[in-house]
Design a protein around this motif. Sequence first.
Motif, PDB file in Angstrom:
ATOM      1  N   GLU A 104      20.484  56.610  57.947  1.00  0.00           N
ATOM      2  CA  GLU A 104      19.993  56.262  59.276  1.00  0.00           C
ATOM      3  C   GLU A 104      20.963  55.304  59.988  1.00  0.00           C
ATOM      4  O   GLU A 104      21.151  55.382  61.195  1.00  0.00           O
ATOM      5  CB  GLU A 104      18.616  55.602  59.167  1.00  0.00           C
ATOM      6  N   LEU A 105      21.565  54.396  59.228  1.00  0.00           N
ATOM      7  CA  LEU A 105      22.502  53.432  59.799  1.00  0.00           C
ATOM      8  C   LEU A 105      23.853  54.058  60.112  1.00  0.00           C
ATOM      9  O   LEU A 105      24.658  53.475  60.842  1.00  0.00           O
ATOM     10  CB  LEU A 105      22.701  52.266  58.833  1.00  0.00           C
ATOM     11  N   PRO A 284      22.033  49.347  65.158  1.00  0.00           N
ATOM     12  CA  PRO A 284      23.195  48.629  64.629  1.00  0.00           C
ATOM     13  C   PRO A 284      24.097  48.128  65.757  1.00  0.00           C
ATOM     14  O   PRO A 284      24.337  48.837  66.737  1.00  0.00           O
ATOM     15  CB  PRO A 284      23.909  49.690  63.779  1.00  0.00           C
ATOM     16  N   GLY A 285      24.563  46.915  65.625  1.00  0.00           N
ATOM     17  CA  GLY A 285      25.403  46.322  66.649  1.00  0.00           C
ATOM     18  C   GLY A 285      24.638  45.497  67.664  1.00  0.00           C
ATOM     19  O   GLY A 285      25.234  44.863  68.532  1.00  0.00           O
ATOM     20  N   ASP A 330      26.067  43.154  60.593  1.00  0.00           N
ATOM     21  CA  ASP A 330      25.598  44.106  61.603  1.00  0.00           C
ATOM     22  C   ASP A 330      26.783  44.703  62.365  1.00  0.00           C
ATOM     23  O   ASP A 330      26.814  45.911  62.611  1.00  0.00           O
ATOM     24  CB  ASP A 330      24.647  43.408  62.572  1.00  0.00           C
ATOM     25  N   ARG A 331      27.754  43.885  62.717  1.00  0.00           N
ATOM     26  CA  ARG A 331      28.940  44.403  63.432  1.00  0.00           C
ATOM     27  C   ARG A 331      29.720  45.379  62.561  1.00  0.00           C
ATOM     28  O   ARG A 331      30.196  46.406  63.060  1.00  0.00           O
ATOM     29  CB  ARG A 331      29.855  43.245  63.848  1.00  0.00           C
ATOM     30  N   ALA A 336      31.260  51.012  61.191  1.00  0.00           N
ATOM     31  CA  ALA A 336      31.321  52.150  60.271  1.00  0.00           C
ATOM     32  C   ALA A 336      30.592  53.351  60.853  1.00  0.00           C
ATOM     33  O   ALA A 336      31.040  54.488  60.719  1.00  0.00           O
ATOM     34  CB  ALA A 336      30.708  51.755  58.924  1.00  0.00           C
ATOM     35  N   ALA A 337      29.448  53.090  61.497  1.00  0.00           N
ATOM     36  CA  ALA A 337      28.696  54.202  62.096  1.00  0.00           C
ATOM     37  C   ALA A 337      29.489  54.849  63.222  1.00  0.00           C
ATOM     38  O   ALA A 337      29.463  56.072  63.402  1.00  0.00           O
ATOM     39  CB  ALA A 337      27.359  53.684  62.617  1.00  0.00           C
ATOM     40  N   ALA A 338      30.219  54.022  63.995  1.00  0.00           N
ATOM     41  CA  ALA A 338      30.999  54.561  65.109  1.00  0.00           C
ATOM     42  C   ALA A 338      32.169  55.383  64.613  1.00  0.00           C
ATOM     43  O   ALA A 338      32.575  56.348  65.253  1.00  0.00           O
ATOM     44  CB  ALA A 338      31.500  53.406  65.983  1.00  0.00           C
TER      45      ALA A 338
END
Length: 338
Positions: A104-105, A284-285, A330-331, A336-338
């Motif tokens: 999900e993250l 996230p972020g 969180d950053r 990583a998700a981006a």
Amino acid sequence: MRAFACSVCRRLVPFEATRCLHCGAALAFDPERREIVGRRDAERRWPCANAMLIGCNWLAPAEGALCRACVLTGTRPADDDAEGIERLAGAERAKRRLLFDLLELGVPVPRERREGELSFALLSSAAAPVTTGHADGLVTMDLAEEDDAHRERLRLQLDEPYRTVLGHLRHEVGHHLWTVLVLRSGDDAALAEARALFGDERADYGAALDRHYAEGPPADWADRHVSAYATMHPAEDWAETTAHYLHVWDALQTAASFRVSVAGPEQVADPAGTAAGRIAPPVPGRFAEALEQWLPLSYALNALNRSLGHGDLYPFVLAPAVLDKLRFVDRMVAGAAA
């Protein structure tokens, strides 16, 4: 954890559902869609090979194959070890929840066991001594943690606010996420910032371990760390903080998915009847927004627990230095998700 509904009758079903209690439809979890689906709708997906052995409800990519979660466990009790398999089933349930959170993250989760990538060894100390820990992507856990009496005894002995199988897995996977989120990012500035926040992870671990168990945590540990154990070594500080981030993120997602609202007396008495206090899904972020929701939600959770005669459900106070560390995690997750 999001709330899930039966794909046939749309009634609520748990994440572990294999059948809808309302309409009787056979259900399974599709890790590619991250949704509970009817078995009849599962195109090119088959039940996990561990479905009968440990009750895994995830779908696999081929008939007779292991699902995306079970395939990452390389070592486990033998099929004829009844007690070991029973405890394995509980540990795998917790592991599936953790992997769902990572997916999900947007954090990378391997589809097969590979050296240096995330994998698991879930072992029973009834057969031989087992040390829970992490090394080069491999998370090893003693399945004795599935025994309530054993776990509670250690929780009291180590003076931990709480101790759960899911918490263990989050901590050990947190060690691996140091490699995934920080080292593999190739961002030298981020690595320098991490070492400024948490300390240098290259410090002698053995010496730090000896010092911690000989002297204990410093008296003012709560001013800079999320737990007493986090003071032991920079790597443990990162793992404890990352585990706590996953803890908060998952709880907020659950509250948002079930449309939980938290508001004080003034908002409750508002004649306009607005939806003030509705928990929104964490992103996230955007940790500042998550924190604004987490604090009142944690107050409400503690109040509910106290009303039932129990201690605080969330027995933590997050100091400014800890919040800085959580913001950094969180950053890195968002990157990583981006």
